[in-house]
Design a protein around this motif. Structure first.
Motif, PDB file in Angstrom:
ATOM      1  N   GLY A 192      10.907   4.657 -23.224  1.00 38.29           N
ATOM      2  CA  GLY A 192      11.679   5.521 -22.339  1.00 38.29           C
ATOM      3  C   GLY A 192      13.060   5.718 -22.921  1.00 38.29           C
ATOM      4  N   SER A 193      13.608   6.912 -22.749  1.00 37.99           N
ATOM      5  CA  SER A 193      14.973   7.165 -23.209  1.00 37.99           C
ATOM      6  C   SER A 193      15.712   7.985 -22.174  1.00 37.99           C
ATOM      7  CB  SER A 193      14.977   7.887 -24.564  1.00 37.99           C
ATOM      8  OG  SER A 193      14.476   9.198 -24.422  1.00 37.99           O
ATOM      9  N   ALA A 194      16.974   7.673 -22.029  1.00 43.30           N
ATOM     10  CA  ALA A 194      17.861   8.424 -21.131  1.00 43.30           C
ATOM     11  C   ALA A 194      19.127   8.739 -21.909  1.00 43.30           C
ATOM     12  CB  ALA A 194      18.181   7.611 -19.884  1.00 43.30           C
ATOM     13  N   GLU A 195      19.541   9.985 -21.828  1.00 41.86           N
ATOM     14  CA  GLU A 195      20.730  10.438 -22.546  1.00 41.86           C
ATOM     15  C   GLU A 195      21.632  11.148 -21.554  1.00 41.86           C
ATOM     16  OE1 GLU A 195      21.096  13.910 -25.689  1.00 41.86           O
ATOM     17  OE2 GLU A 195      20.039  12.180 -26.529  1.00 41.86           O
ATOM     18  N   ASP A 196      22.919  10.803 -21.594  1.00 35.72           N
ATOM     19  CA  ASP A 196      23.840  11.394 -20.631  1.00 35.72           C
ATOM     20  C   ASP A 196      25.257  11.371 -21.196  1.00 35.72           C
ATOM     21  OD1 ASP A 196      24.723  12.588 -18.295  1.00 35.72           O
ATOM     22  OD2 ASP A 196      24.225  10.913 -16.995  1.00 35.72           O
ATOM     23  N   THR A 243      23.046   7.005 -25.135  1.00 39.00           N
ATOM     24  CA  THR A 243      21.585   7.024 -25.132  1.00 39.00           C
ATOM     25  C   THR A 243      21.090   5.606 -24.931  1.00 39.00           C
ATOM     26  OG1 THR A 243      21.559   8.880 -26.681  1.00 39.00           O
ATOM     27  CG2 THR A 243      19.513   7.625 -26.453  1.00 39.00           C
ATOM     28  N   LEU A 244      20.153   5.456 -24.000  1.00 41.91           N
ATOM     29  CA  LEU A 244      19.513   4.171 -23.758  1.00 41.91           C
ATOM     30  C   LEU A 244      18.040   4.296 -24.077  1.00 41.91           C
ATOM     31  CD1 LEU A 244      19.480   1.259 -22.613  1.00 41.91           C
ATOM     32  CD2 LEU A 244      19.033   2.282 -20.364  1.00 41.91           C
ATOM     33  N   LEU A 245      17.547   3.418 -24.951  1.00 41.53           N
ATOM     34  CA  LEU A 245      16.117   3.344 -25.274  1.00 41.53           C
ATOM     35  C   LEU A 245      15.565   2.047 -24.716  1.00 41.53           C
ATOM     36  CD1 LEU A 245      15.889   4.361 -29.043  1.00 41.53           C
ATOM     37  CD2 LEU A 245      15.029   5.639 -27.104  1.00 41.53           C
ATOM     38  N   ILE A 246      14.437   2.137 -24.034  1.00 49.09           N
ATOM     39  CA  ILE A 246      13.713   0.953 -23.574  1.00 49.09           C
ATOM     40  C   ILE A 246      12.349   0.990 -24.244  1.00 49.09           C
ATOM     41  CG2 ILE A 246      12.778  -0.320 -21.602  1.00 49.09           C
ATOM     42  CD1 ILE A 246      15.788  -0.076 -21.408  1.00 49.09           C
ATOM     43  N   GLN A 253      13.199  -9.421 -25.052  1.00 43.69           N
ATOM     44  CA  GLN A 253      13.392  -9.862 -26.431  1.00 43.69           C
ATOM     45  C   GLN A 253      14.857  -9.720 -26.823  1.00 43.69           C
ATOM     46  OE1 GLN A 253      10.997 -11.364 -28.447  1.00 43.69           O
ATOM     47  NE2 GLN A 253      10.139 -11.420 -26.401  1.00 43.69           N
ATOM     48  N   THR A 254      15.377  -8.516 -26.622  1.00 43.04           N
ATOM     49  CA  THR A 254      16.771  -8.281 -26.994  1.00 43.04           C
ATOM     50  C   THR A 254      17.322  -7.073 -26.256  1.00 43.04           C
ATOM     51  OG1 THR A 254      18.291  -8.040 -28.858  1.00 43.04           O
ATOM     52  CG2 THR A 254      16.251  -6.805 -28.990  1.00 43.04           C
ATOM     53  N   ILE A 255      18.620  -7.103 -26.066  1.00 44.69           N
ATOM     54  CA  ILE A 255      19.358  -5.950 -25.555  1.00 44.69           C
ATOM     55  C   ILE A 255      20.496  -5.731 -26.543  1.00 44.69           C
ATOM     56  CG2 ILE A 255      20.763  -5.001 -23.693  1.00 44.69           C
ATOM     57  CD1 ILE A 255      19.222  -6.812 -21.756  1.00 44.69           C
ATOM     58  N   LYS A 256      20.478  -4.575 -27.191  1.00 43.68           N
ATOM     59  CA  LYS A 256      21.512  -4.259 -28.184  1.00 43.68           C
ATOM     60  C   LYS A 256      22.428  -3.192 -27.594  1.00 43.68           C
ATOM     61  CE  LYS A 256      18.540  -5.194 -32.117  1.00 43.68           C
ATOM     62  NZ  LYS A 256      17.896  -4.656 -33.305  1.00 43.68           N
ATOM     63  N   ASP A 257      23.655  -3.597 -27.347  1.00 47.49           N
ATOM     64  CA  ASP A 257      24.640  -2.695 -26.781  1.00 47.49           C
ATOM     65  C   ASP A 257      25.980  -3.003 -27.424  1.00 47.49           C
ATOM     66  OD1 ASP A 257      26.789  -1.871 -24.790  1.00 47.49           O
ATOM     67  OD2 ASP A 257      24.999  -0.970 -23.929  1.00 47.49           O
ATOM     68  N   PRO A 258      26.741  -1.990 -27.820  1.00 46.54           N
ATOM     69  CA  PRO A 258      28.039  -2.269 -28.436  1.00 46.54           C
ATOM     70  C   PRO A 258      29.022  -2.946 -27.462  1.00 46.54           C
ATOM     71  CG  PRO A 258      27.674   0.106 -28.260  1.00 46.54           C
ATOM     72  CD  PRO A 258      26.432  -0.569 -27.804  1.00 46.54           C
ATOM     73  N   ASN A 259      28.792  -2.800 -26.169  1.00 44.85           N
ATOM     74  CA  ASN A 259      29.651  -3.407 -25.156  1.00 44.85           C
ATOM     75  C   ASN A 259      28.855  -4.478 -24.420  1.00 44.85           C
ATOM     76  OD1 ASN A 259      31.224  -4.090 -22.969  1.00 44.85           O
ATOM     77  ND2 ASN A 259      31.686  -1.983 -22.385  1.00 44.85           N
ATOM     78  N   PRO A 260      29.133  -5.755 -24.653  1.00 42.78           N
ATOM     79  CA  PRO A 260      28.352  -6.832 -24.035  1.00 42.78           C
ATOM     80  C   PRO A 260      28.375  -6.824 -22.509  1.00 42.78           C
ATOM     81  CG  PRO A 260      29.889  -7.700 -25.685  1.00 42.78           C
ATOM     82  CD  PRO A 260      30.162  -6.249 -25.548  1.00 42.78           C
ATOM     83  N   ALA A 304      15.863  -3.291 -25.394  1.00 35.88           N
ATOM     84  CA  ALA A 304      16.737  -2.197 -24.948  1.00 35.88           C
ATOM     85  C   ALA A 304      17.806  -1.978 -26.006  1.00 35.88           C
ATOM     86  CB  ALA A 304      17.371  -2.536 -23.612  1.00 35.88           C
ATOM     87  N   ILE A 305      18.033  -0.716 -26.346  1.00 36.02           N
ATOM     88  CA  ILE A 305      19.061  -0.359 -27.323  1.00 36.02           C
ATOM     89  C   ILE A 305      19.897   0.759 -26.708  1.00 36.02           C
ATOM     90  CG2 ILE A 305      19.534   0.563 -29.625  1.00 36.02           C
ATOM     91  CD1 ILE A 305      16.734  -0.530 -30.430  1.00 36.02           C
ATOM     92  N   GLU A 306      21.211   0.543 -26.676  1.00 37.01           N
ATOM     93  CA  GLU A 306      22.118   1.552 -26.143  1.00 37.01           C
ATOM     94  C   GLU A 306      23.076   1.951 -27.248  1.00 37.01           C
ATOM     95  OE1 GLU A 306      25.396   3.539 -24.321  1.00 37.01           O
ATOM     96  OE2 GLU A 306      25.623   1.577 -25.219  1.00 37.01           O
ATOM     97  N   THR A 307      23.260   3.242 -27.419  1.00 39.57           N
ATOM     98  CA  THR A 307      24.187   3.750 -28.428  1.00 39.57           C
ATOM     99  C   THR A 307      25.096   4.792 -27.805  1.00 39.57           C
ATOM    100  OG1 THR A 307      22.689   5.501 -29.152  1.00 39.57           O
ATOM    101  CG2 THR A 307      22.538   3.397 -30.313  1.00 39.57           C
ATOM    102  N   THR A 308      26.260   4.957 -28.390  1.00 39.06           N
ATOM    103  CA  THR A 308      27.161   6.026 -27.969  1.00 39.06           C
ATOM    104  C   THR A 308      27.614   6.783 -29.208  1.00 39.06           C
ATOM    105  OG1 THR A 308      29.103   4.600 -28.096  1.00 39.06           O
ATOM    106  CG2 THR A 308      28.028   4.767 -25.957  1.00 39.06           C
ATOM    107  N   LYS A 309      27.885   8.048 -29.008  1.00 42.07           N
ATOM    108  CA  LYS A 309      28.431   8.859 -30.097  1.00 42.07           C
ATOM    109  C   LYS A 309      29.360   9.897 -29.494  1.00 42.07           C
ATOM    110  CE  LYS A 309      24.434  11.940 -30.187  1.00 42.07           C
ATOM    111  NZ  LYS A 309      23.331  12.478 -30.955  1.00 42.07           N
ATOM    112  N   THR A 310      30.295  10.328 -30.299  1.00 39.81           N
ATOM    113  CA  THR A 310      31.244  11.347 -29.865  1.00 39.81           C
ATOM    114  C   THR A 310      30.713  12.704 -30.271  1.00 39.81           C
ATOM    115  OG1 THR A 310      33.084   9.808 -30.075  1.00 39.81           O
ATOM    116  CG2 THR A 310      33.626  12.146 -30.022  1.00 39.81           C
TER     117      THR A 310
END
Length: 181
Positions: free
Chosen positions: A146-150, A129-132, A45-52, A84-90
């Motif tokens: 599913g989520s993976a955080e690293d 963090t990646l959410l599927i 359906q969609t992949i949301k990532d700040p970096n294409p 899929a949604i990917e986010t980053t934070k400092t």
């Protein structure tokens, strides 16, 4: 000699603690009423990532895992819809280093109560963090997450390797076993 041993022991403890703090965290959850044996196809359906640049990498990692489970990707109208949604934070971490441990025996058994010093520094690091999410295409209900955080590296190749490893962990026990009852 004792101070060298103490410093080495503290350094090893610190490295083990930091390694555990920055280890990849993978979690999964699912609808226990869903019958995963009925699902054979999926559509993105969609992949949301700040970096294409990462859209295709995420898609390829998930596609490889689902293909290994016998699922087939279709352009549209799959049994399951994927998001899929990917986010980053400092994040910030504090690191404290000690030297000159106080206490102990001085010259000829007297004194020796030295003062130690502690230096604390703040370091920033990026965490991703990646959410599927999987939705039943007919009912539109969430059936699996599913989520993976690293911690992210400054090297894209290392991040891509960690992505593949995290997605593989996510799908290790997929599809979930049917509820026994």
């Amino acid at each position: 000699m004792k101070s060298i041993f103490r410093t080495a022991a503290c350094t090893l403890f610190f490295l083990a603690t930091v390694g555990a703090a920055f280890a990849q965290h993978v979690k999964t959850d699912f609808d226990h009423q869903a019958n995963f044996s009925q699902y054979k196809t999926y559509s993105w359906q969609t992949i949301k990532d700040p970096n294409p640049l990462w859209d295709a990498r995420i898609k390829n990692a998930v596609d490889a895992q689902l293909a290994a489970k016998g699922w087939t990707q279709v352009d549209s109208g799959g049994d399951v819809a994927l998001v899929a949604i990917e986010t980053t934070k400092t994040e910030k971490t504090l690191q404290t280093f000690y030297n000159g441990f106080g206490g102990g025996w001085g010259w000829r058994g007297f004194g020796g109560m030295g003062m130690g010093q502690a230096t604390t520094t703040e370091q920033d690091y990026k965490e991703g963090t990646l959410l599927i999410d999987m939705y039943d295409a007919k009912t539109k209900q969430l059936i699996w997450r599913g989520s993976a955080e690293d911690t992210l590296s400054n090297k894209a190749a290392k991040n891509e390797k960690n992505l593949d490893k995290g997605v593989a962990k996510m799908f290790k026990k997929f599809p979930p076993e049917p509820a026994k009852g």
